[in-house]
Design a protein around this motif. Structure first.
Motif, short mmCIF file in Angstrom:
data_model
loop_
_atom_site.label_atom_id
_atom_site.label_comp_id
_atom_site.label_asym_id
_atom_site.label_seq_id
_atom_site.Cartn_x
_atom_site.Cartn_y
_atom_site.Cartn_z
N GLU A 47 0.86 -1.14 -0.07
CA GLU A 47 0.01 -0.09 -0.07
C GLU A 47 0.84 1.28 0.15
O GLU A 47 0.56 2.33 -0.70
N VAL A 48 2.07 1.19 0.83
CA VAL A 48 2.81 2.29 1.00
C VAL A 48 3.45 2.52 -0.51
O VAL A 48 3.41 3.61 -0.96
N LEU B 267 3.18 5.76 -2.88
CA LEU B 267 4.53 6.43 -3.34
C LEU B 267 4.18 6.50 -5.15
O LEU B 267 4.93 7.73 -5.82
N GLY B 268 4.15 5.45 -5.74
CA GLY B 268 4.00 5.60 -7.16
C GLY B 268 2.91 6.52 -7.70
O GLY B 268 3.31 7.10 -8.63
N LYS C 292 6.44 4.32 -11.95
CA LYS C 292 6.00 2.71 -11.85
C LYS C 292 6.63 2.15 -10.68
O LYS C 292 7.87 2.13 -10.44
N VAL C 293 5.89 0.96 -9.99
CA VAL C 293 6.46 0.27 -9.06
C VAL C 293 6.51 -1.23 -9.50
O VAL C 293 5.45 -1.65 -9.66
N GLU D 255 11.61 3.37 -12.53
CA GLU D 255 10.75 2.68 -11.76
C GLU D 255 11.63 2.59 -10.21
O GLU D 255 12.46 2.78 -10.03
N LEU D 256 10.37 2.33 -9.54
CA LEU D 256 10.91 1.79 -8.10
C LEU D 256 10.66 0.30 -7.96
O LEU D 256 9.71 -0.20 -8.39
N SER D 257 11.69 -0.31 -7.43
CA SER D 257 11.71 -1.73 -7.46
C SER D 257 11.71 -2.43 -5.98
O SER D 257 12.66 -1.62 -5.22
N VAL D 258 10.87 -3.14 -5.63
CA VAL D 258 11.09 -3.44 -4.04
C VAL D 258 11.89 -5.00 -4.36
O VAL D 258 11.39 -5.99 -4.97
#
Length: 84
Positions: free
Chosen positions: A24-25, A29-30, A36-37, A80-83
């Motif tokens: 959710e966080v 943020l995306g 893009k996450v 992008e943001l990568s987890v």
């Protein structure tokens, strides 16, 4: 009773997450930063985190703060943001 504290923090220009799943966080943020996450590590998506950051901060700073949380590994590239 509704916990209005997060709403007040939001109005004060803060991201405020309390016991919120990481997914959710990251989605929030995306949306906020129009990026893009990508979730490479599905295992940590439901990790509950407490996270507060200024919405006026640049994303790099916010990611740095996120990564200070145990069990969170987020990488920011240009697209992008990568987890992980």
């Amino acid at each position: 009773a509704i916990d209005s504290y997060p709403l007040v923090q939001w109005k004060n220009g803060l991201f405020y997450f309390h016991d919120t799943p990481l997914i959710e966080v990251m989605k929030e943020l995306g949306r906020w930063y129009h990026i893009k996450v990508v979730f490479e590590n599905k295992a940590c998506l439901q990790t509950q985190i407490h996270f507060v950051a200024e919405r006026s901060e640049d994303l790099k700073t916010v990611v740095k703060q996120l990564n200070e949380i145990e069990g969170v590994d987020v990488v920011l590239t240009q697209q992008e943001l990568s987890v992980r």
